[in-house]
Design a protein around this motif. Structure first.
Motif, PDB file in Angstrom:
ATOM      1  N   ILE A  92       0.846  -1.200   0.000  1.00  0.00           N
ATOM      2  CA  ILE A  92       0.000   0.000   0.000  1.00  0.00           C
ATOM      3  C   ILE A  92       0.883   1.252   0.000  1.00  0.00           C
ATOM      4  CG2 ILE A  92      -1.783   1.267   1.255  1.00  0.00           C
ATOM      5  CD1 ILE A  92      -2.788  -1.391   0.136  1.00  0.00           C
ATOM      6  N   GLN A  93       1.927   1.245   0.827  1.00  0.00           N
ATOM      7  CA  GLN A  93       2.831   2.401   0.883  1.00  0.00           C
ATOM      8  C   GLN A  93       3.531   2.619  -0.451  1.00  0.00           C
ATOM      9  OE1 GLN A  93       5.348   2.652   4.520  1.00  0.00           O
ATOM     10  NE2 GLN A  93       4.254   0.784   5.089  1.00  0.00           N
ATOM     11  N   ILE A  94       4.028   1.542  -1.045  1.00  0.00           N
ATOM     12  CA  ILE A  94       4.698   1.650  -2.340  1.00  0.00           C
ATOM     13  C   ILE A  94       3.736   2.190  -3.395  1.00  0.00           C
ATOM     14  CG2 ILE A  94       5.748   0.323  -4.223  1.00  0.00           C
ATOM     15  CD1 ILE A  94       6.919  -1.534  -2.019  1.00  0.00           C
ATOM     16  N   SER A  95       2.520   1.674  -3.410  1.00  0.00           N
ATOM     17  CA  SER A  95       1.553   2.136  -4.416  1.00  0.00           C
ATOM     18  C   SER A  95       1.180   3.594  -4.201  1.00  0.00           C
ATOM     19  CB  SER A  95       0.308   1.252  -4.416  1.00  0.00           C
ATOM     20  OG  SER A  95      -0.455   1.439  -3.245  1.00  0.00           O
ATOM     21  N   LEU A  96       1.078   4.040  -2.960  1.00  0.00           N
ATOM     22  CA  LEU A  96       0.762   5.443  -2.697  1.00  0.00           C
ATOM     23  C   LEU A  96       1.893   6.360  -3.151  1.00  0.00           C
ATOM     24  CD1 LEU A  96      -1.009   5.328   0.772  1.00  0.00           C
ATOM     25  CD2 LEU A  96      -1.988   6.097  -1.394  1.00  0.00           C
ATOM     26  N   TRP A  97       3.133   5.985  -2.874  1.00  0.00           N
ATOM     27  CA  TRP A  97       4.261   6.820  -3.296  1.00  0.00           C
ATOM     28  C   TRP A  97       4.386   6.849  -4.813  1.00  0.00           C
ATOM     29  CZ3 TRP A  97       6.196  10.487  -0.550  1.00  0.00           C
ATOM     30  CH2 TRP A  97       6.181  10.409   0.836  1.00  0.00           C
ATOM     31  N   LEU A  98       4.191   5.704  -5.468  1.00  0.00           N
ATOM     32  CA  LEU A  98       4.230   5.688  -6.941  1.00  0.00           C
ATOM     33  C   LEU A  98       3.089   6.511  -7.528  1.00  0.00           C
ATOM     34  CD1 LEU A  98       5.212   1.981  -7.694  1.00  0.00           C
ATOM     35  CD2 LEU A  98       6.607   4.035  -8.028  1.00  0.00           C
ATOM     36  N   SER A  99       1.908   6.404  -6.929  1.00  0.00           N
ATOM     37  CA  SER A  99       0.773   7.210  -7.386  1.00  0.00           C
ATOM     38  C   SER A  99       1.073   8.693  -7.250  1.00  0.00           C
ATOM     39  CB  SER A  99      -0.488   6.871  -6.585  1.00  0.00           C
ATOM     40  OG  SER A  99      -0.881   5.557  -6.802  1.00  0.00           O
ATOM     41  N   LEU A 100       1.706   9.072  -6.151  1.00  0.00           N
ATOM     42  CA  LEU A 100       2.061  10.474  -5.946  1.00  0.00           C
ATOM     43  C   LEU A 100       2.997  10.963  -7.047  1.00  0.00           C
ATOM     44  CD1 LEU A 100       1.903  12.933  -3.966  1.00  0.00           C
ATOM     45  CD2 LEU A 100       4.011  12.049  -2.961  1.00  0.00           C
ATOM     46  N   MET A 124     -10.276   3.053   0.833  1.00  0.00           N
ATOM     47  CA  MET A 124     -11.432   2.442   0.165  1.00  0.00           C
ATOM     48  C   MET A 124     -12.115   3.451  -0.750  1.00  0.00           C
ATOM     49  SD  MET A 124     -13.032  -0.105   3.027  1.00  0.00           S
ATOM     50  CE  MET A 124     -12.584   0.704   4.547  1.00  0.00           C
ATOM     51  N   VAL A 125     -12.208   4.702  -0.300  1.00  0.00           N
ATOM     52  CA  VAL A 125     -12.773   5.754  -1.145  1.00  0.00           C
ATOM     53  C   VAL A 125     -11.926   5.937  -2.399  1.00  0.00           C
ATOM     54  CG1 VAL A 125     -13.144   8.266  -1.270  1.00  0.00           C
ATOM     55  CG2 VAL A 125     -13.979   6.977   0.694  1.00  0.00           C
ATOM     56  N   VAL A 155      -0.485  11.105   4.709  1.00  0.00           N
ATOM     57  CA  VAL A 155      -0.430  11.727   6.037  1.00  0.00           C
ATOM     58  C   VAL A 155      -1.160  10.848   7.047  1.00  0.00           C
ATOM     59  CG1 VAL A 155      -1.209  13.709   7.403  1.00  0.00           C
ATOM     60  CG2 VAL A 155      -0.153  14.074   5.162  1.00  0.00           C
ATOM     61  N   LEU A 156      -2.356  10.378   6.682  1.00  0.00           N
ATOM     62  CA  LEU A 156      -3.118   9.517   7.593  1.00  0.00           C
ATOM     63  C   LEU A 156      -2.384   8.207   7.858  1.00  0.00           C
ATOM     64  CD1 LEU A 156      -6.737   9.998   6.189  1.00  0.00           C
ATOM     65  CD2 LEU A 156      -5.784  10.969   8.294  1.00  0.00           C
ATOM     66  N   LEU A 157      -1.722   7.680   6.836  1.00  0.00           N
ATOM     67  CA  LEU A 157      -0.990   6.420   6.977  1.00  0.00           C
ATOM     68  C   LEU A 157       0.123   6.547   8.006  1.00  0.00           C
ATOM     69  CD1 LEU A 157      -0.124   3.532   5.906  1.00  0.00           C
ATOM     70  CD2 LEU A 157       1.356   4.780   4.337  1.00  0.00           C
ATOM     71  N   TYR A 158       0.956   7.562   7.857  1.00  0.00           N
ATOM     72  CA  TYR A 158       2.111   7.677   8.739  1.00  0.00           C
ATOM     73  C   TYR A 158       1.764   8.223  10.125  1.00  0.00           C
ATOM     74  CZ  TYR A 158       4.827   6.184   4.808  1.00  0.00           C
ATOM     75  OH  TYR A 158       5.329   5.438   3.778  1.00  0.00           O
ATOM     76  N   LYS A 159       0.588   8.837  10.255  1.00  0.00           N
ATOM     77  CA  LYS A 159       0.119   9.230  11.586  1.00  0.00           C
ATOM     78  C   LYS A 159      -0.715   8.118  12.218  1.00  0.00           C
ATOM     79  CE  LYS A 159       0.181  14.207  11.340  1.00  0.00           C
ATOM     80  NZ  LYS A 159      -0.552  15.416  11.725  1.00  0.00           N
ATOM     81  N   LEU A 211      -7.399  13.018  -7.199  1.00  0.00           N
ATOM     82  CA  LEU A 211      -6.637  11.852  -6.738  1.00  0.00           C
ATOM     83  C   LEU A 211      -5.339  12.257  -6.060  1.00  0.00           C
ATOM     84  CD1 LEU A 211      -7.166   9.282  -9.619  1.00  0.00           C
ATOM     85  CD2 LEU A 211      -7.980   9.110  -7.260  1.00  0.00           C
ATOM     86  N   LEU A 212      -4.693  13.306  -6.557  1.00  0.00           N
ATOM     87  CA  LEU A 212      -3.460  13.797  -5.932  1.00  0.00           C
ATOM     88  C   LEU A 212      -3.728  14.243  -4.498  1.00  0.00           C
ATOM     89  CD1 LEU A 212      -0.443  14.499  -6.258  1.00  0.00           C
ATOM     90  CD2 LEU A 212      -1.172  16.740  -7.095  1.00  0.00           C
ATOM     91  N   MET A 213      -4.810  14.978  -4.293  1.00  0.00           N
ATOM     92  CA  MET A 213      -5.160  15.410  -2.937  1.00  0.00           C
ATOM     93  C   MET A 213      -5.470  14.209  -2.040  1.00  0.00           C
ATOM     94  SD  MET A 213      -7.291  18.971  -3.473  1.00  0.00           S
ATOM     95  CE  MET A 213      -8.647  18.211  -4.322  1.00  0.00           C
ATOM     96  N   ILE A 214      -6.194  13.219  -2.577  1.00  0.00           N
ATOM     97  CA  ILE A 214      -6.525  12.027  -1.786  1.00  0.00           C
ATOM     98  C   ILE A 214      -5.257  11.255  -1.429  1.00  0.00           C
ATOM     99  CG2 ILE A 214      -7.657   9.768  -1.895  1.00  0.00           C
ATOM    100  CD1 ILE A 214      -9.950  11.126  -3.382  1.00  0.00           C
ATOM    101  N   VAL A 215      -4.330  11.137  -2.371  1.00  0.00           N
ATOM    102  CA  VAL A 215      -3.087  10.412  -2.100  1.00  0.00           C
ATOM    103  C   VAL A 215      -2.274  11.133  -1.025  1.00  0.00           C
ATOM    104  CG1 VAL A 215      -0.850   9.791  -3.104  1.00  0.00           C
ATOM    105  CG2 VAL A 215      -2.947   9.212  -4.309  1.00  0.00           C
TER     106      VAL A 215
END
Length: 181
Positions: free
Chosen positions: A38-46, A117-118, A103-107, A94-98
């Motif tokens: 999930i972390q890898i996919s979020l960073w790649l998406s960013l 899920m959204v 932020v939510l992930l690391y906090k 999508l950029l804002m959601i990512v």
């Protein structure tokens, strides 16, 4: 014995009345396991979304479509420009959601699984709308610069992602133990 386990599991699902924090389930926690993917996919998406948004002036240039690809001006105005604007706006969302998700992930906030899920469902909706926008444009075969097949493949990939990761976020003990704040 099984009854006691179920009863204690139900008690642990409730929030602590004093702190509002859900107590930990017995088992694993932390940002390991499947959460690494999930972390890898979020960073790649960013990275990909920043790249897409930064090149918007290149993609929106009518000369690129009219002169470079032989598309007539009317088709650009009626079909391609609305599709490009939809892509740009959906990329910004999508950029804002990512960013919020990271932020939510690391906090380790409890809103993170819901945000993911959204995002997964939103990807399916964006894929469907993109496919419809491409398919609705009546483009002659000799000028067909937009192929709906990649958009259809995006829908399938997004649906598979939803089928895998939404149940993971709903059922995983690691997720329940990690995102409790």
């Amino acid at each position: 014995m099984d009854y006691k386990y179920r009863k204690s599991e139900l008690d642990m699902n409730s929030l602590s009345p004093k702190t509002g924090i859900r107590p930990e389930f017995p088992g694993i926690s932390g940002l390991g396991g499947w959460l690494i993917l999930i972390q890898i996919s979020l960073w790649l998406s960013l990275v990909f979304l920043i790249s897409d948004v930064s090149q918007v002036n290149v993609f929106m240039d009518p000369a690129r479509w009219v002169e470079g690809r032989g598309v007539d001006q009317q088709m650009y105005t009626e079909v391609i420009r609305p599709l490009l604007w939809f892509g740009f706006i959906s990329s910004i969302i999508l950029l804002m959601i990512v960013i919020v998700s990271l932020v939510l992930l690391y906090k380790k906030k409890k809103q993170f699984p819901r945000m993911m899920m959204v995002m997964y469902v939103l990807n399916v909706v964006i894929g469907i709308v993109t496919w419809i926008l491409i398919a609705r444009g009546e483009i002659p075969r000799e000028q067909h610069v937009l192929d709906p097949t990649p958009a259809f493949h995006l829908i399938i990939r997004s649906l598979l992602t939803c089928c895998i990761f939404i149940p993971y976020f709903l059922k995983s003990v690691r997720v329940k133990n990690t995102f409790i704040k």
